[in-house]
Design a protein around this motif. Structure first.
Motif, PDB file in Angstrom:
ATOM      1  N   ILE A  50       0.846  -1.203   0.000  1.00  0.00           N
ATOM      2  CA  ILE A  50       0.000   0.000   0.000  1.00  0.00           C
ATOM      3  C   ILE A  50       0.877   1.247   0.000  1.00  0.00           C
ATOM      4  CG2 ILE A  50      -1.645   1.349   1.377  1.00  0.00           C
ATOM      5  CD1 ILE A  50      -2.786  -1.364   2.371  1.00  0.00           C
ATOM      6  N   ASP A  51       1.897   1.242   0.854  1.00  0.00           N
ATOM      7  CA  ASP A  51       2.788   2.395   0.928  1.00  0.00           C
ATOM      8  C   ASP A  51       3.532   2.626  -0.379  1.00  0.00           C
ATOM      9  OD1 ASP A  51       1.985   2.714   3.528  1.00  0.00           O
ATOM     10  OD2 ASP A  51       3.816   1.878   4.422  1.00  0.00           O
ATOM     11  N   ALA A  52       3.931   1.542  -1.040  1.00  0.00           N
ATOM     12  CA  ALA A  52       4.738   1.660  -2.263  1.00  0.00           C
ATOM     13  C   ALA A  52       3.898   1.851  -3.517  1.00  0.00           C
ATOM     14  CB  ALA A  52       5.622   0.420  -2.410  1.00  0.00           C
ATOM     15  N   HIS A  53       2.727   1.197  -3.573  1.00  0.00           N
ATOM     16  CA  HIS A  53       1.952   1.163  -4.817  1.00  0.00           C
ATOM     17  C   HIS A  53       0.499   1.615  -4.667  1.00  0.00           C
ATOM     18  CE1 HIS A  53       5.344  -0.951  -6.567  1.00  0.00           C
ATOM     19  NE2 HIS A  53       5.246  -1.912  -5.661  1.00  0.00           N
ATOM     20  N   GLY A  54       0.053   1.825  -3.445  1.00  0.00           N
ATOM     21  CA  GLY A  54      -1.323   2.266  -3.240  1.00  0.00           C
ATOM     22  C   GLY A  54      -2.339   1.149  -3.166  1.00  0.00           C
ATOM     23  N   VAL A  55      -1.901  -0.102  -3.315  1.00  0.00           N
ATOM     24  CA  VAL A  55      -2.799  -1.267  -3.238  1.00  0.00           C
ATOM     25  C   VAL A  55      -2.112  -2.360  -2.423  1.00  0.00           C
ATOM     26  CG1 VAL A  55      -4.041  -0.828  -5.395  1.00  0.00           C
ATOM     27  CG2 VAL A  55      -1.912  -2.163  -5.438  1.00  0.00           C
ATOM     28  N   PRO A  56      -2.891  -3.226  -1.735  1.00  0.00           N
ATOM     29  CA  PRO A  56      -2.269  -4.267  -0.899  1.00  0.00           C
ATOM     30  C   PRO A  56      -1.598  -5.382  -1.692  1.00  0.00           C
ATOM     31  CG  PRO A  56      -4.656  -4.450  -0.829  1.00  0.00           C
ATOM     32  CD  PRO A  56      -4.357  -3.173  -1.535  1.00  0.00           C
ATOM     33  N   LEU A  57      -1.905  -5.489  -2.974  1.00  0.00           N
ATOM     34  CA  LEU A  57      -1.263  -6.484  -3.842  1.00  0.00           C
ATOM     35  C   LEU A  57      -1.390  -6.012  -5.275  1.00  0.00           C
ATOM     36  CD1 LEU A  57       0.071  -9.398  -3.786  1.00  0.00           C
ATOM     37  CD2 LEU A  57      -2.170 -10.241  -4.492  1.00  0.00           C
ATOM     38  N   THR A  58      -0.283  -5.857  -5.964  1.00  0.00           N
ATOM     39  CA  THR A  58      -0.336  -5.403  -7.347  1.00  0.00           C
ATOM     40  C   THR A  58      -0.652  -6.563  -8.283  1.00  0.00           C
ATOM     41  OG1 THR A  58       2.017  -5.812  -7.755  1.00  0.00           O
ATOM     42  CG2 THR A  58       1.401  -3.633  -6.864  1.00  0.00           C
ATOM     43  N   ASP A  59      -1.139  -6.240  -9.464  1.00  0.00           N
ATOM     44  CA  ASP A  59      -1.408  -7.268 -10.476  1.00  0.00           C
ATOM     45  C   ASP A  59      -0.118  -8.003 -10.848  1.00  0.00           C
ATOM     46  OD1 ASP A  59      -4.059  -6.487 -10.510  1.00  0.00           O
ATOM     47  OD2 ASP A  59      -3.873  -5.266 -12.321  1.00  0.00           O
ATOM     48  N   GLU A  60       0.993  -7.276 -10.866  1.00  0.00           N
ATOM     49  CA  GLU A  60       2.267  -7.899 -11.213  1.00  0.00           C
ATOM     50  C   GLU A  60       2.671  -8.952 -10.187  1.00  0.00           C
ATOM     51  OE1 GLU A  60       7.007  -6.763 -11.810  1.00  0.00           O
ATOM     52  OE2 GLU A  60       5.582  -5.230 -11.147  1.00  0.00           O
ATOM     53  N   THR A  61       2.539  -8.619  -8.897  1.00  0.00           N
ATOM     54  CA  THR A  61       2.889  -9.589  -7.860  1.00  0.00           C
ATOM     55  C   THR A  61       1.932 -10.769  -7.879  1.00  0.00           C
ATOM     56  OG1 THR A  61       3.799  -7.813  -6.494  1.00  0.00           O
ATOM     57  CG2 THR A  61       3.292  -9.886  -5.386  1.00  0.00           C
ATOM     58  N   MET A  62       0.653 -10.506  -8.157  1.00  0.00           N
ATOM     59  CA  MET A  62      -0.318 -11.587  -8.263  1.00  0.00           C
ATOM     60  C   MET A  62       0.077 -12.542  -9.387  1.00  0.00           C
ATOM     61  SD  MET A  62      -3.173 -12.760  -6.895  1.00  0.00           S
ATOM     62  CE  MET A  62      -2.703 -14.460  -7.192  1.00  0.00           C
ATOM     63  N   ALA A  63       0.493 -11.994 -10.515  1.00  0.00           N
ATOM     64  CA  ALA A  63       0.899 -12.828 -11.651  1.00  0.00           C
ATOM     65  C   ALA A  63       2.132 -13.657 -11.301  1.00  0.00           C
ATOM     66  CB  ALA A  63       1.179 -11.944 -12.867  1.00  0.00           C
ATOM     67  N   ARG A  64       3.050 -13.072 -10.560  1.00  0.00           N
ATOM     68  CA  ARG A  64       4.247 -13.812 -10.156  1.00  0.00           C
ATOM     69  C   ARG A  64       3.875 -14.946  -9.209  1.00  0.00           C
ATOM     70  NH1 ARG A  64       7.768  -9.099  -7.817  1.00  0.00           N
ATOM     71  NH2 ARG A  64       9.336 -10.707  -7.409  1.00  0.00           N
ATOM     72  N   ALA A  65       2.914 -14.698  -8.321  1.00  0.00           N
ATOM     73  CA  ALA A  65       2.478 -15.741  -7.390  1.00  0.00           C
ATOM     74  C   ALA A  65       1.865 -16.919  -8.140  1.00  0.00           C
ATOM     75  CB  ALA A  65       1.470 -15.164  -6.404  1.00  0.00           C
ATOM     76  N   LEU A  66       1.163 -16.644  -9.220  1.00  0.00           N
ATOM     77  CA  LEU A  66       0.544 -17.707 -10.006  1.00  0.00           C
ATOM     78  C   LEU A  66       1.566 -18.488 -10.820  1.00  0.00           C
ATOM     79  CD1 LEU A  66      -2.617 -15.763 -11.244  1.00  0.00           C
ATOM     80  CD2 LEU A  66      -2.617 -17.719  -9.690  1.00  0.00           C
ATOM     81  N   ALA A  67       2.722 -17.878 -11.081  1.00  0.00           N
ATOM     82  CA  ALA A  67       3.706 -18.503 -11.966  1.00  0.00           C
ATOM     83  C   ALA A  67       4.701 -19.401 -11.238  1.00  0.00           C
ATOM     84  CB  ALA A  67       4.464 -17.415 -12.733  1.00  0.00           C
ATOM     85  N   VAL A  68       4.925 -19.164  -9.938  1.00  0.00           N
ATOM     86  CA  VAL A  68       5.960 -19.917  -9.212  1.00  0.00           C
ATOM     87  C   VAL A  68       5.416 -21.238  -8.669  1.00  0.00           C
ATOM     88  CG1 VAL A  68       7.267 -17.854  -8.605  1.00  0.00           C
ATOM     89  CG2 VAL A  68       5.473 -18.683  -7.054  1.00  0.00           C
ATOM     90  N   ASP A  69       6.330 -22.073  -8.193  1.00  0.00           N
ATOM     91  CA  ASP A  69       5.934 -23.357  -7.619  1.00  0.00           C
ATOM     92  C   ASP A  69       5.335 -23.213  -6.224  1.00  0.00           C
ATOM     93  OD1 ASP A  69       6.826 -24.993  -9.802  1.00  0.00           O
ATOM     94  OD2 ASP A  69       8.882 -24.620  -9.144  1.00  0.00           O
ATOM     95  N   ALA A  70       5.776 -22.204  -5.484  1.00  0.00           N
ATOM     96  CA  ALA A  70       5.257 -21.996  -4.129  1.00  0.00           C
ATOM     97  C   ALA A  70       5.485 -20.560  -3.703  1.00  0.00           C
ATOM     98  CB  ALA A  70       5.920 -22.948  -3.136  1.00  0.00           C
ATOM     99  N   VAL A  71       4.595 -20.069  -2.865  1.00  0.00           N
ATOM    100  CA  VAL A  71       4.702 -18.730  -2.287  1.00  0.00           C
ATOM    101  C   VAL A  71       4.908 -18.866  -0.781  1.00  0.00           C
ATOM    102  CG1 VAL A  71       3.525 -16.530  -1.889  1.00  0.00           C
ATOM    103  CG2 VAL A  71       3.190 -17.750  -4.061  1.00  0.00           C
ATOM    104  N   LEU A  72       5.882 -18.123  -0.247  1.00  0.00           N
ATOM    105  CA  LEU A  72       6.085 -18.035   1.203  1.00  0.00           C
ATOM    106  C   LEU A  72       5.699 -16.632   1.637  1.00  0.00           C
ATOM    107  CD1 LEU A  72       9.542 -19.740   1.871  1.00  0.00           C
ATOM    108  CD2 LEU A  72       7.274 -20.690   2.241  1.00  0.00           C
ATOM    109  N   LEU A  73       4.762 -16.525   2.554  1.00  0.00           N
ATOM    110  CA  LEU A  73       4.300 -15.235   3.046  1.00  0.00           C
ATOM    111  C   LEU A  73       4.497 -15.185   4.554  1.00  0.00           C
ATOM    112  CD1 LEU A  73       1.142 -13.291   1.995  1.00  0.00           C
ATOM    113  CD2 LEU A  73       1.570 -13.667   4.409  1.00  0.00           C
ATOM    114  N   ALA A  74       4.993 -14.051   5.066  1.00  0.00           N
ATOM    115  CA  ALA A  74       5.268 -13.960   6.497  1.00  0.00           C
ATOM    116  C   ALA A  74       4.092 -13.395   7.270  1.00  0.00           C
ATOM    117  CB  ALA A  74       6.526 -13.127   6.734  1.00  0.00           C
ATOM    118  N   ALA A  75       3.717 -12.133   7.040  1.00  0.00           N
ATOM    119  CA  ALA A  75       2.629 -11.518   7.810  1.00  0.00           C
ATOM    120  C   ALA A  75       2.223 -10.205   7.157  1.00  0.00           C
ATOM    121  CB  ALA A  75       3.070 -11.266   9.251  1.00  0.00           C
ATOM    122  N   VAL A  76       0.962  -9.835   7.323  1.00  0.00           N
ATOM    123  CA  VAL A  76       0.485  -8.548   6.808  1.00  0.00           C
ATOM    124  C   VAL A  76      -0.323  -7.815   7.877  1.00  0.00           C
ATOM    125  CG1 VAL A  76       0.401  -9.316   4.397  1.00  0.00           C
ATOM    126  CG2 VAL A  76      -1.639  -9.544   5.831  1.00  0.00           C
TER     127      VAL A  76
END
Length: 371
Positions: A50-76
């Motif tokens: 949000i601070d960097a892009h104005g949204v909690p998840l950008t379309d670009e990051t969403m696309a990267r999450a769909l492309a990889v074998d696994a996503v590791l997320l810590a906390a929001v």
């Protein structure tokens, strides 16, 4: 050196970057000591996005999450963003990941390490040897049902609406995960709902029974109302093997089960999608704990849940069973030595920082592979 697969790391907010940093160290260790390399990317989710892009998840990051074998997320999340609307808050980024990756099954193990029996608020005889797997439906139910929202009535009062809704296929696919897991464990599933007062709960029970009869008659199936399950988790938790339940009840019951272990900072989770033709699943791994902004930046957070979440990724997404067990064994051995972060500190134990805990776990991994 072999490339095991691709990972997207999403450190997020609060203590997230601190605990994710320790997973980075485990990834580097696997490359140096085991010849196992991962293609690693990093992105933003939650408040930092949000601070960097104005949204909690950008379309670009969403696309990267769909492309990889696994996503590791810590906390929001954190109080800094509490005034934002629900669709703009940090948690909306996590919900979007779950929804668009179609991660319908959340696996939350509640395991008590022998060394931490006394850290639980329950009597040692109640929790010693505890090993429960809670399977929570993750993309349906009241968190996603429509209609939803807050409206103003003609008389000036306000009304909040959320809709609990489930279809047969949503119930079957998450129950199937639970039954398959049970076959590899104690072969018992407890299905939890509120069928006594909710039509969606009645449907849940009926459809779990139908699936059990058709495909999993070899597994013992029991049923329990959610409020009764909540009570039984603190009364006699070892009666449970695998619990399968909906999104709302799974959220609450898994947090309750987490505290049986002594600290929510100890527990990992895996969120899985459907298997494709090659048996691969979209997957997101994250600790059960939150962003803990009150202790962020102080190097005192417990990194174990994040590290064990990576162990789950090794097992479920990369079929690296040996390495998963190695990391888990190292954690257990370090706890036996009395090393503790503040959340699991006990009299007579050695209190340590986030980074020192990770240092010690990595040294223990060195010892285990040298043995």
């Amino acid at each position: 050196m072999s490339v095991a697969g691709s990972l997207l790391l999403l450190p997020g907010d609060g203590i997230g970057p601190e605990v994710m940093r320790q997973v980075r160290r485990v990834i580097e260790w696997l490359g140096k000591r085991r010849g196992i390399e991962f293609k690693v990317e990093e992105g933003l989710v939650g408040g930092c996005s949000i601070d960097a892009h104005g949204v909690p998840l950008t379309d670009e990051t969403m696309a990267r999450a769909l492309a990889v074998d696994a996503v590791l997320l810590a906390a929001v999340g954190g109080p800094k963003w509490d005034a934002l609307g629900f669709d703009k808050r940090p948690e909306a980024g996590l919900l979007r990941l779950r929804k668009e990756m179609e991660l319908f099954a959340n696996l939350r193990p509640a395991t008590v390490f022998d060394a931490l029996v006394d850290a639980s608020t329950l009597k040692p005889e109640v929790v010693r040897g505890l090993d429960i797997m809670i399977v929570r439906e993750l993309t349906g139910g009241v968190y996603f049902g429509e209609p939803r929202g807050i409206s103003t009535l003609p008389n000036g009062e306000r009304r909040g609406i959320n809709t609990q809704i489930y279809d047969t296929h949503e119930i079957h696919r998450v129950a199937r995960i639970a039954f398959e897991l049970a076959r590899k464990r104690g072969n018992t599933v407890c299905s939890v709902e509120k069928g006594n007062v909710m039509e969606s709960g009645l449907l849940w029970r009926q459809e779990v029974i139908a699936l059990h009869k058709a495909e999993y008659a070899d597994v013992t199936l029991t049923h329990m109302l959610a409020d009764a399950c909540s009570m039984q988790l603190v009364r006699n938790p070892k009666q449970f093997d695998v619990i399968v339940t909906d999104n709302l009840f799974g959220d609450m019951l898994s947090d309750e089960a987490a505290m049986l272990t002594g600290s929510i900072g100890m527990l990992p989770s895996a969120s899985l999608g459907a298997a494709d033709a090659q048996g691969k699943r979209k997957a997101l791994y994250e600790p059960v704990h939150g962003s803990a902004p009150d202790i962020a930046g102080r190097d005192i957070a417990n990194p174990i849940a994040m590290m064990l979440s990576f162990a789950m990724a090794l097992r479920w997404s990369f079929d690296l069973q040996t390495e998963a067990e190695l990391l888990e064994q190292a954690v257990e051995n370090v706890l036996k030595t009395g090393m503790r972060t503040g959340d699991i500190m006990q009299p007579g134990m050695a209190k340590c920082s986030t980074s020192v805990m990770a240092d010690t776990i990595l040294r223990e991994m060195d010892k285990l592979v040298a043995a």
